[in-house]
Every structure is written in structure tokens, then in C-alpha cells.
Write a protein that holds these residues in place. Structure first.
Motif, short mmCIF file in Angstrom:
data_model
loop_
_atom_site.label_atom_id
_atom_site.label_comp_id
_atom_site.label_asym_id
_atom_site.label_seq_id
_atom_site.Cartn_x
_atom_site.Cartn_y
_atom_site.Cartn_z
N PHE A 60 0.85 -1.20 0.00
CA PHE A 60 0.00 0.00 0.00
C PHE A 60 0.88 1.24 0.00
O PHE A 60 1.78 1.39 0.83
N ALA A 61 0.62 2.14 -0.91
CA ALA A 61 1.41 3.37 -1.02
C ALA A 61 0.51 4.57 -0.74
O ALA A 61 -0.41 4.85 -1.51
N PRO A 62 0.74 5.27 0.36
CA PRO A 62 -0.07 6.45 0.67
C PRO A 62 0.12 7.55 -0.36
O PRO A 62 1.18 7.66 -0.99
N LYS A 63 -0.89 8.39 -0.51
CA LYS A 63 -0.81 9.49 -1.47
C LYS A 63 0.10 10.59 -0.94
O LYS A 63 0.37 10.69 0.24
N GLU A 64 0.54 11.43 -1.86
CA GLU A 64 1.38 12.60 -1.56
C GLU A 64 2.65 12.22 -0.82
O GLU A 64 3.11 12.92 0.09
N CYS A 65 3.23 11.09 -1.21
CA CYS A 65 4.48 10.63 -0.61
C CYS A 65 5.38 10.04 -1.70
O CYS A 65 4.89 9.48 -2.69
N ASN A 66 6.68 10.19 -1.51
CA ASN A 66 7.63 9.47 -2.32
C ASN A 66 8.03 8.20 -1.57
O ASN A 66 8.03 8.18 -0.34
N ALA A 67 8.37 7.17 -2.32
CA ALA A 67 8.74 5.90 -1.70
C ALA A 67 10.25 5.69 -1.82
O ALA A 67 10.85 5.92 -2.87
N TYR A 68 10.85 5.25 -0.72
CA TYR A 68 12.28 4.95 -0.69
C TYR A 68 12.47 3.53 -0.15
O TYR A 68 11.71 3.07 0.70
N VAL A 69 13.51 2.89 -0.64
CA VAL A 69 13.84 1.53 -0.18
C VAL A 69 15.18 1.57 0.54
O VAL A 69 16.17 2.11 0.01
N ALA A 70 15.21 1.01 1.75
CA ALA A 70 16.44 0.96 2.54
C ALA A 70 16.88 -0.49 2.66
O ALA A 70 16.12 -1.35 3.11
N TYR A 71 18.11 -0.75 2.24
CA TYR A 71 18.67 -2.10 2.29
C TYR A 71 19.67 -2.21 3.44
O TYR A 71 20.57 -1.38 3.56
N SER A 72 19.51 -3.24 4.27
CA SER A 72 20.44 -3.42 5.38
C SER A 72 21.78 -3.95 4.87
O SER A 72 21.85 -4.58 3.81
N ARG A 73 22.81 -3.70 5.63
CA ARG A 73 24.16 -4.11 5.23
C ARG A 73 24.29 -5.64 5.16
O ARG A 73 24.94 -6.18 4.28
N ASP A 74 23.66 -6.32 6.11
CA ASP A 74 23.76 -7.78 6.17
C ASP A 74 22.42 -8.40 5.78
O ASP A 74 21.67 -8.88 6.62
N MET A 75 22.15 -8.40 4.50
CA MET A 75 20.88 -8.93 4.01
C MET A 75 20.87 -10.44 4.03
O MET A 75 21.82 -11.08 3.60
N SER A 76 19.76 -11.01 4.53
CA SER A 76 19.61 -12.46 4.49
C SER A 76 18.17 -12.86 4.18
O SER A 76 17.89 -14.03 3.93
N SER A 77 17.26 -11.88 4.22
CA SER A 77 15.86 -12.17 3.91
C SER A 77 15.18 -10.90 3.43
O SER A 77 15.72 -9.80 3.54
N VAL A 78 13.96 -11.07 2.91
CA VAL A 78 13.22 -9.92 2.41
C VAL A 78 12.87 -8.95 3.55
O VAL A 78 12.65 -7.76 3.31
N ASP A 79 12.87 -9.43 4.78
CA ASP A 79 12.57 -8.56 5.93
C ASP A 79 13.69 -7.57 6.21
O ASP A 79 13.51 -6.64 7.01
N ASP A 80 14.84 -7.78 5.60
CA ASP A 80 15.97 -6.86 5.79
C ASP A 80 15.90 -5.67 4.84
O ASP A 80 16.85 -4.89 4.76
N VAL A 81 14.80 -5.57 4.13
CA VAL A 81 14.58 -4.44 3.21
C VAL A 81 13.33 -3.69 3.68
O VAL A 81 12.27 -4.28 3.83
N GLN A 82 13.49 -2.40 3.93
CA GLN A 82 12.38 -1.60 4.44
C GLN A 82 11.96 -0.54 3.42
O GLN A 82 12.81 0.06 2.75
N ILE A 83 10.66 -0.32 3.32
CA ILE A 83 10.12 0.73 2.45
C ILE A 83 9.63 1.87 3.33
O ILE A 83 8.87 1.65 4.28
#
Length: 226
Positions: A60-83
């Protein structure tokens, strides 16, 4: 436009395996992923194979917002990526995103259990028993100070117990520059009281740990393009 998180079903250890895109539907989202991988030449495999390897999840993407993706340094699962969604009016985007990431991390059950653990091993409290060489205790039972510290104390007018107490207090004081939170933590550890920390306390601790690199570190930040 709809927002989709597309991620590799078989392995996740780098940003190219979790891609967030705006698209009209799932099929077009996967097509964007395939195009991105084709440019990166990551897999050197047919587009069809890339499409089959990725799972799609609508966000779900709220209106009037830009979306950014933050990747953790030690990625091991999809949960390590935050929007993170940033309102258009925000000026300091990086600070806003970091605060949102810290807020999310500070509310995680795993993080809070780590912080309120009164133990001196594998806990937040353990940090205050570490010097530049690591844990001040020997890793071999029974529990005792490291040999180099024991040898140093032989020439000083202080008992091992006094040294440990002073070392811990000095370390805690350095971490908690905010005296209100210092008092909260000090009383919690040194008494039989139950954990009763407010949201601000967990945010404060999480922010410092993340900046020090002692908790989740987000190194790669990308804006999702329309």
C-alpha cells in the motif's frame, strides 16, 4: 500506479534480489524487474527464468508521498529491506527516513528483549563490560576477568569487584548522555525492578546502536521511480 515489492524466492543476499517498483499490475512489475536485471547483467539467464524466480507482493502506497527503499548491510531475507514513505513537504529526507527506520527497529520484540536482558552476555548490557579488546571477562568458565586485566589489577589498589562496578558505570555513563535515560537504565539494572521504559527510551537506545553499527545498519537507500 501501484507499488510492488519483487524478491527472489530462492536467495536474498544483495539489493538486486529485492526490487521495489511502481507498475500498473504484477505482470508489468515483473517485466520491470527483468529489464533491470538485463541492464545489470546479474544472472545472464533468460528473462523467463528471472520472472519465474521472483515473487511479487503489493504494498500500500499512501498518497502525496515518495517511496524509498532501505537495504540493510547484512541482508539475508526480504525482511531486511524496508520501504519508507516520505511526504512531499519533508525537506531533510535522509534524517526523516533514518528516524522512521529507527522507530520501526525500536518497536521490534527482538530488539526490546535484547535491551531489557539484564544478563552480561549476548545482551545490550554486555556492551558495558567491553573494552577495545572485547569482553572484559574470560570466555572460559568459571567467570573471571581476562588475564591481562587481572595482571594489571595486581599493581592497583582496587578489588576485582570494585573494578567491574566502576568499569560498568563509566561505560553506561558514556553511552547515556541523556541523564534521564541513564537514571532509568541504572535503576533497572541495579535493582529488582521490572522493565518500564517508555517509547523514547527504546528509540534513544536504538538510534545510538544503529549509528555505532551495533544493530541493523542500512547502507543503501534508493528512491523508487515512477
Amino acid at each position: 500506479m501501484r507499488l510492488f515489492k519483487c524478491y527472489d524466492k530462492y536467495a536474498i543476499d544483495c539489493p538486486d534480489q529485492v526490487i521495489v517498483v511502481f507498475a500498473e499490475n504484477e505482470k508489468k512489475a515483473l517485466r520491470k524487474v527483468a529489464d533491470i536485471h538485463k541492464k545489470l547483467d546479474v544472472y545472464e539467464t533468460p528473462v523467463k527464468t528471472v520472472l519465474n524466480n521472483f515473487k511479487v507482493e503489493e504494498i500500500f502506497a499512501p498518497k502525496e508521498c515518495n517511496a524509498y527503499v532501505a537495504y540493510s548491510r547484512d541482508m539475508s531475507s526480504v525482511d531486511d529491506v524496508q520501504i519508507v514513505f516520505v511526504p512531499f513537504e519533508v525537506q531533510d529526507i535522509e534524517s526523516y527516513i533514518m528516524d522512521q527506520l529507527i522507530e520501526a527497529e525500536s518497536q521490534e520484540e527482538l530488539f526490546r528483549e535484547f535491551v531489557i536482558d539484564k544478563g552480561i552476555n549476548m545482551s545490550f548490557n554486555e556492551m558495558f563490560y567491553c573494552d577495545d579488546k572485547g569482553w572484559i571477562f574470560s570466555y572460559e568458565p568459571p567467570l573471571r576477568l581476562r588475564e591481562d586485566i587481572e595482571a594489571k589489577l595486581m599493581f592497583e589498589d582496587i578489588s576485582e569487584g570494585e573494578f567491574i562496578d566502576e568499569f560498568w558505570l563509566t561505560s553506561v555513563s558514556k553511552f547515556f548522555e541523556d541523564k534521564y535515560y541513564f537514571k532509568q537504565f541504572f535503576e533497572y539494572i541495579t535493582t529488582n525492578s521490572e522493565a518500564d521504559f517508555d517509547e523514547g527510551f527504546f528509540f534513544y537506545v536504538c538510534k545510538k546502536l544503529m549509528k555505532q553499527g551495533d544493530w541493523t545498519v542500512y547502507e543503501d537507500l534508493r528512491e523508487v521511480e515512477y
